[in-house]
Design an enzyme around this catalytic site. Structure first.
Site, PDB file in Angstrom:
ATOM      1  N   HIS A  59       0.818  -1.206   0.093  1.00 43.61           N
ATOM      2  CA  HIS A  59       0.017   0.000   0.083  1.00 43.61           C
ATOM      3  C   HIS A  59       0.853   1.297   0.029  1.00 43.61           C
ATOM      4  O   HIS A  59       1.929   1.423   0.636  1.00 43.61           O
ATOM      5  CB  HIS A  59      -1.034   0.011   1.128  1.00 43.61           C
ATOM      6  CG  HIS A  59      -0.452   0.168   2.560  1.00 43.61           C
ATOM      7  ND1 HIS A  59      -0.137   1.317   3.161  1.00 43.61           N
ATOM      8  CD2 HIS A  59      -0.373  -0.732   3.549  1.00 43.61           C
ATOM      9  CE1 HIS A  59       0.203   1.059   4.407  1.00 43.61           C
ATOM     10  NE2 HIS A  59       0.230  -0.080   4.491  1.00 43.61           N
ATOM     11  N   ASP A 169       5.813   2.162   6.954  1.00 43.25           N
ATOM     12  CA  ASP A 169       4.574   1.645   6.622  1.00 43.25           C
ATOM     13  C   ASP A 169       3.720   2.111   5.350  1.00 43.25           C
ATOM     14  O   ASP A 169       3.018   3.271   5.872  1.00 43.25           O
ATOM     15  CB  ASP A 169       3.809   1.253   8.034  1.00 43.25           C
ATOM     16  CG  ASP A 169       2.485   0.652   7.751  1.00 43.25           C
ATOM     17  OD1 ASP A 169       2.256   0.020   6.855  1.00 43.25           O
ATOM     18  OD2 ASP A 169       1.690   0.805   8.804  1.00 43.25           O
ATOM     19  N   GLU A 197      -5.016   1.985   2.284  1.00 44.78           N
ATOM     20  CA  GLU A 197      -5.042   0.690   3.434  1.00 44.78           C
ATOM     21  C   GLU A 197      -5.253   1.133   4.919  1.00 44.78           C
ATOM     22  O   GLU A 197      -5.976   0.473   5.784  1.00 44.78           O
ATOM     23  CB  GLU A 197      -3.839  -0.060   3.242  1.00 44.78           C
ATOM     24  CG  GLU A 197      -3.602  -1.281   3.902  1.00 44.78           C
ATOM     25  CD  GLU A 197      -3.057  -1.270   5.395  1.00 44.78           C
ATOM     26  OE1 GLU A 197      -3.104  -2.055   6.076  1.00 44.78           O
ATOM     27  OE2 GLU A 197      -2.826  -0.132   5.636  1.00 44.78           O
ATOM     28  N   GLU A 198      -5.021   2.408   5.400  1.00 41.75           N
ATOM     29  CA  GLU A 198      -4.928   2.705   6.717  1.00 41.75           C
ATOM     30  C   GLU A 198      -6.282   3.057   7.177  1.00 41.75           C
ATOM     31  O   GLU A 198      -6.642   3.201   8.451  1.00 41.75           O
ATOM     32  CB  GLU A 198      -3.919   3.751   6.750  1.00 41.75           C
ATOM     33  CG  GLU A 198      -2.561   3.706   6.589  1.00 41.75           C
ATOM     34  CD  GLU A 198      -1.687   2.773   7.419  1.00 41.75           C
ATOM     35  OE1 GLU A 198      -2.622   2.232   8.412  1.00 41.75           O
ATOM     36  OE2 GLU A 198      -0.503   2.303   7.380  1.00 41.75           O
ATOM     37  N   HIS A 308       3.115   3.967  12.917  1.00 39.45           N
ATOM     38  CA  HIS A 308       1.897   4.853  12.874  1.00 39.45           C
ATOM     39  C   HIS A 308       2.734   6.215  13.650  1.00 39.45           C
ATOM     40  O   HIS A 308       1.688   6.778  14.341  1.00 39.45           O
ATOM     41  CB  HIS A 308       0.829   4.608  13.160  1.00 39.45           C
ATOM     42  CG  HIS A 308       0.115   3.460  12.270  1.00 39.45           C
ATOM     43  ND1 HIS A 308      -1.366   3.065  12.527  1.00 39.45           N
ATOM     44  CD2 HIS A 308       0.694   2.754  11.239  1.00 39.45           C
ATOM     45  CE1 HIS A 308      -1.242   2.386  11.504  1.00 39.45           C
ATOM     46  NE2 HIS A 308      -0.303   2.084  10.718  1.00 39.45           N
TER      47      HIS A 308
END
Length: 337
Positions: A59, A169, A197-198, A308
């Site tokens: 992603h 990420d 995606e998140e 994150h």
């Protein structure tokens, strides 16, 4: 690998354009067809000699913020995009909108807080972004409601083999995909750089339903808790321990034969590998494996500390292990498909 260039680009969920355009430019000469679908996924097809379909996915999006209001004093109100712990964002730098307006995430100084405020996690409504505006009119001359904000963090090398960056990420997975597409493939292989995606694995579901692959491999980043305050048995993954193979998470129970093949053959080929030792979280495999009549799916992840957050730390050795194991999968895909 282009991990430095990828992590320095901003691409909060729903605003992946800059990341997509960079990837498209870099891989266009290696793909037979490139498509951007209605939701924004970048799908690059590399044709093989046989017509089974293989899907590799990573992603493009990252967690961040969206501007939702401006008060009369010129401070920006915002909402989080994706899962962010508010405890780690105070006093961090952000860049906002197309003009990359600089700002600082702020809140009431500790000297002015009540005891209950000091002892609790701050709520988003009590936090703001300060861009140095004189008032609301001045602020709105620089930013617009609906502008995205990303952490203002630059890539750096730490020590001999570690990197510090935002959006590891999942720009780590994107970097590996960009390397894999350079090689010949046996079957028609779709290299999919997904969006959103998140915020619910949205792009992956759209792409899987469009492609209808016979098998799919997701390249991800995952949490790494090998830090002070944790016992070894509490580690989810260990940085430097190799690419992580998942048993399951909150969205997927991974196909047993597929994940066993990945782990066993990594060991046989001396590719550093570990199992992910927790079932929390989720990734694009959660939507892919449920698409259409069900798709054989597994995931490989790069361990990343401080996921994150304004900056994560990962090992280039682990990213290299992901690349090697994904390459092994493509070279010996007949054993799995």
């Amino acid at each position: 690998m282009l991990i430095k260039e990828l992590t320095n680009i901003d691409g909060v969920s729903g605003n992946e354009t800059a990341v997509r355009e960079f990837i498209k430019k870099e891989i266009s000469s290696f793909a037979d067809e490139i498509t951007v679908d209605s939701i924004g996924n970048l799908i690059a097809l590399k044709k093989g000699n046989f017509k089974k379909r293989v899907m590799l996915a990573a992603h493009m999006d990252e967690v961040g913020f969206i501007i939702s209001g401006v008060n009369e004093d010129g401070f920006l109100q915002f909402k989080t995009v994706g899962g962010i712990d508010t405890r780690v964002i105070i006093s961090k730098k952000v860049r906002i909108g197309r003009d990359n307006i600089k700002g600082i995430i702020g809140m009431k100084a500790i000297h002015l807080q009540k005891r209950t405020e000091r002892e609790s996690v701050p709520e988003i409504k009590d936090i703001f972004i300060d861009i140095g505006a004189k008032d609301k009119k001045d602020a709105l001359s620089k930013v617009n409601l609906g502008d995205y904000a990303a952490f203002d963090t630059d890539f750096e090398v730490l020590g001999e083999e570690s990197i510090k960056a935002k959006a590891i990420d999942d720009r780590a997975g994107c970097a590996v995909l960009m390397e894999l597409i350079k090689n010949p493939v046996k079957y028609d292989t779709y290299f999919v750089f997904t969006v959103q995606e998140e915020v619910g694995l949205r792009g992956a579901g759209v792409a899987a339903n469009r492609i209808n692959p016979d098998i799919a491999l997701v390249l991800e980043s995952t949490t790494c808790s090998d830090v002070s305050g944790f016992e070894e048995h509490e580690y989810v993954t260990s940085m430097g321990g190799g690419v992580a193979v998942s048993f399951m998470d909150m969205r997927t129970i991974v196909n047993r034969d597929f994940r066993s093949w990945l782990y066993t053959n990594a060991e046989k080929e001396n590719i550093p590998v570990q199992y992910k030792r927790a079932a929390s979280g989720g990734n694009d495999s959660g939507k892919i494996h449920l698409a259409l009549g069900g798709i054989k799916t597994a995931s490989l992840s790069v361990p990343c500390r401080y996921l994150h957050s304004p900056c994560g730390i990962a090992s280039m050795k682990d990213i290299d292990s992901m690349h090697k194991l994904a390459m092994l999968f493509l070279d010996r895909i007949d054993e799995v498909i």
